[in-house]
Design a protein around this motif. Structure first.
Motif, short mmCIF file in Angstrom:
data_model
loop_
_atom_site.label_atom_id
_atom_site.label_comp_id
_atom_site.label_asym_id
_atom_site.label_seq_id
_atom_site.Cartn_x
_atom_site.Cartn_y
_atom_site.Cartn_z
N ARG A 281 1.96 9.73 6.01
CA ARG A 281 1.77 8.54 5.18
C ARG A 281 0.39 8.59 4.54
NH1 ARG A 281 1.92 6.10 10.40
NH2 ARG A 281 -0.15 5.50 11.16
N LEU A 282 0.33 7.99 3.37
CA LEU A 282 -0.94 7.86 2.69
C LEU A 282 -1.80 6.83 3.42
CD1 LEU A 282 0.26 7.69 -1.04
CD2 LEU A 282 -0.47 9.70 0.25
N THR A 283 -3.08 7.09 3.53
CA THR A 283 -3.97 6.07 4.10
C THR A 283 -4.31 5.01 3.06
OG1 THR A 283 -5.90 7.44 3.61
CG2 THR A 283 -4.90 7.68 5.79
N SER A 284 -4.22 5.38 1.78
CA SER A 284 -4.30 4.40 0.69
C SER A 284 -3.17 4.69 -0.27
CB SER A 284 -5.64 4.51 -0.05
OG SER A 284 -5.65 3.63 -1.17
N TRP A 285 -2.43 3.67 -0.65
CA TRP A 285 -1.24 3.86 -1.48
C TRP A 285 -1.53 3.67 -2.97
CZ3 TRP A 285 3.47 0.97 1.18
CH2 TRP A 285 3.54 1.36 2.55
N HIS A 286 -2.75 3.38 -3.33
CA HIS A 286 -2.99 2.96 -4.71
C HIS A 286 -4.35 3.42 -5.22
CE1 HIS A 286 -5.76 -0.20 -3.30
NE2 HIS A 286 -4.94 -0.26 -2.27
N ARG A 287 -4.44 3.45 -6.54
CA ARG A 287 -5.66 3.61 -7.31
C ARG A 287 -5.52 2.68 -8.52
NH1 ARG A 287 -7.49 5.79 -3.42
NH2 ARG A 287 -8.30 7.92 -3.20
N PRO A 288 -6.56 2.44 -9.27
CA PRO A 288 -6.42 1.56 -10.44
C PRO A 288 -5.29 2.03 -11.35
CG PRO A 288 -8.74 1.97 -10.01
CD PRO A 288 -7.98 2.85 -9.07
N GLY A 289 -4.30 1.16 -11.54
CA GLY A 289 -3.19 1.45 -12.45
C GLY A 289 -2.03 2.20 -11.84
N VAL A 290 -2.08 2.53 -10.54
CA VAL A 290 -1.00 3.32 -9.94
C VAL A 290 -0.80 2.91 -8.48
CG1 VAL A 290 -2.58 5.20 -9.28
CG2 VAL A 290 -0.14 5.67 -9.55
N LEU A 291 0.49 2.90 -8.07
CA LEU A 291 0.86 2.54 -6.70
C LEU A 291 2.02 3.43 -6.26
CD1 LEU A 291 0.89 0.54 -4.20
CD2 LEU A 291 2.57 -0.79 -5.51
N CYS A 292 1.94 3.95 -5.04
CA CYS A 292 3.05 4.72 -4.47
C CYS A 292 3.79 3.86 -3.45
CB CYS A 292 2.52 5.97 -3.77
SG CYS A 292 1.91 7.25 -4.89
N ILE A 293 5.12 3.97 -3.44
CA ILE A 293 5.95 3.32 -2.43
C ILE A 293 7.04 4.28 -2.00
CG2 ILE A 293 5.49 0.98 -3.29
CD1 ILE A 293 8.30 1.01 -4.55
N GLY A 294 7.80 3.90 -0.98
CA GLY A 294 8.88 4.75 -0.50
C GLY A 294 8.34 6.07 0.04
N ASP A 295 9.14 7.14 -0.12
CA ASP A 295 8.74 8.44 0.40
C ASP A 295 7.46 8.95 -0.25
OD1 ASP A 295 10.82 8.53 2.14
OD2 ASP A 295 11.90 10.16 1.18
N SER A 296 7.13 8.48 -1.43
CA SER A 296 5.87 8.89 -2.06
C SER A 296 4.68 8.40 -1.25
CB SER A 296 5.77 8.34 -3.49
OG SER A 296 6.82 8.85 -4.29
N ALA A 297 4.85 7.27 -0.58
CA ALA A 297 3.77 6.70 0.23
C ALA A 297 3.88 7.11 1.69
CB ALA A 297 3.77 5.18 0.13
N HIS A 298 5.11 7.36 2.16
CA HIS A 298 5.31 7.67 3.58
C HIS A 298 6.58 8.50 3.74
CE1 HIS A 298 8.08 4.27 3.17
NE2 HIS A 298 7.04 3.51 2.83
#
Length: 406
Positions: A281-298
């Protein structure tokens, strides 16, 4: 919304990936009036050996959207109990019939049919657009903020400008890679060989799970055939190939005797599709203007078959929390952080349970030449069948169910 194949596009939210998280997020955001573009790199959703289990938590979401009855009219199988064999114990290990939900079952539907179902309903909203054969290949940035994506499509290059890029492009996510988001690898001791065997009318209807000496087999009822997963120790595929097909055929026959008369249908190792299992899993799911969810995040283990349903819960939370700021044109990093804060704990809990099962159960089975000793929880469930309601609730509903608030 008619598809415009110009080489530039401006939308409020660009979703990269048309899997369960991407399609559900697209449907919900469009339903809320957010201009949404989903980019799916394939020409269709028809890819085999993908997760097919639609759990009661997801069926509740469909019910809230008024889609439950129509969903049940689509071809699928309803599993009310999970039965399996672990060593010398054969029992029902999860009983969904007592869940406090309208859907007291797990629906088995090929993922391509489920995605087509979501896409058909999303297209009813004028603010939704799904572009197939459109692969996002790079993020666009200005002053350190993501402002869209570069994509290649069947009609040529496409430049998308958006207020938010939502990464839903799976375990090999381009969005994850290009944002350099830190990843915590939790490890997995196994891989899975997926394959098909024919199904007979006299076969069981429920999911099949068998744990034997050194081997594990899972079978998913797909109507006229079984989608089977033969679990192997990680990195041992070449060793298994040297042992030959007969070793796998014999293991399948021992694990699931009713399949013994059709193991000859496995004619070569080309009949198998290797799933390299990972849990991270990502320890941070986001940066300005972008967010990961689902398998992209974990990235989830296949243990429990909960990956699709966790991704859909992510999508619901993201839509609930982001629709308003997106419509107002002022989505902030604090808004993106709120999505991670909402969904991190359920992700951590599910992955912790998966890792414990991998370490304490699966590793022991795969590493032993003797019939496995059933763990205490399974022995208790076999002795006291009412306890099968506990794993059913964990698998079927999970932790922190999301409700549609749009």
């Amino acid at each position: 919304m008619a598809i415009d194949l110009q080489n530039t596009r401006r939308v409020t939210c660009c979703i990269v990936g048309g899997g369960p998280a991407g399609m559900m997020a697209g449907l919900l955001l469009a339903r809320a009036g957010v201009s949404t573009l989903v980019l799916e790199k394939h020409a269709d959703f028809l890819r085999d050996f993908r997760g097919d289990t639609v759990h009661p938590s997801t069926l509740e979401i469909l019910d809230e959207l008024g889609l439950y009855d129509e969903f049940r009219q689509r071809p699928h199988t309803e599993v009310t109990r999970l039965r399996g064999r672990f060593g010398d114990i054969e029992a029902t290990f999860a009983d969904f019939t007592h869940l406090p939900t309208r859907a007291k079952f797990v629906a088995l539907m090929p993922q391509w049919d489920f995605l087509d179902f979501l896409a058909a309903h999303a297209r009813r909203y004028p603010s939704f657009e799904l572009l197939m054969q459109a692969e996002a290949i790079a993020l666009r940035r200005t002053d350190g903020k993501v402002i869209g994506v570069e994509a290649k499509t069947a009609a040529g290059p496409l430049q998308v400008t958006s207020d938010l890029v939502l990464g839903c492009d799976g375990r090999h996510s381009m969005v994850r890679q290009q944002t350099n988001l830190p990843v915590e690898d939790l490890g997995a001791p196994m891989d899975v060989l997926w394959f098909r065997l024919s199904r007979k009318p006299t076969d069981p209807n429920d999911l099949v799970g068998s744990f034997g000496a050194g081997h594990i087999l899972v079978g998913i009822n797909r109507g006229d055939y079984w989608q089977c997963g033969f679990v192997i120790a990680k990195g041992t595929l070449e060793q298994i190939k040297r042992l030959g097909l007969d070793s796998i055929r014999d293991a399948i026959a021992r694990l699931t005797p009713f399949l013994a008369d059709r193991t000859h249908e496995i004619t070569s190792f080309d009949d198998f599709r290797l799933l390299t299992v990972g849990v991270d899993r990502l320890t941070s799911w986001h940066r300005p203007g972008v967010l990961c969810i689902g398998d992209s995040a974990h990235t989830m283990s296949p243990v429990g078959g909960v990956g699709i349903n966790l991704a859909i819960q992510d999508a619901v939370a993201a839509a609930n929390l982001l629709a308003r700021p997106l419509k107002e044109g002022k989505v902030s990093e604090a808004d993106l952080a709120a999505v991670q804060a909402r969904r991190l704990r359920p992700t951590q809990l599910v992955q912790w349970l998966q890792v414990q099962i991998q370490k304490r159960v699966i590793s022991g089975v795969l590493g032993s030449a003797k019939p496995p000793e059933p763990p205490l929880p399974l022995r208790l469930i076999a002795r006291f069948p009412a306890l099968a309601r506990v794993p059913a609730r964990l698998i079927g509903l999970g932790y922190r169910r999301e409700r549609v608030e749009l």
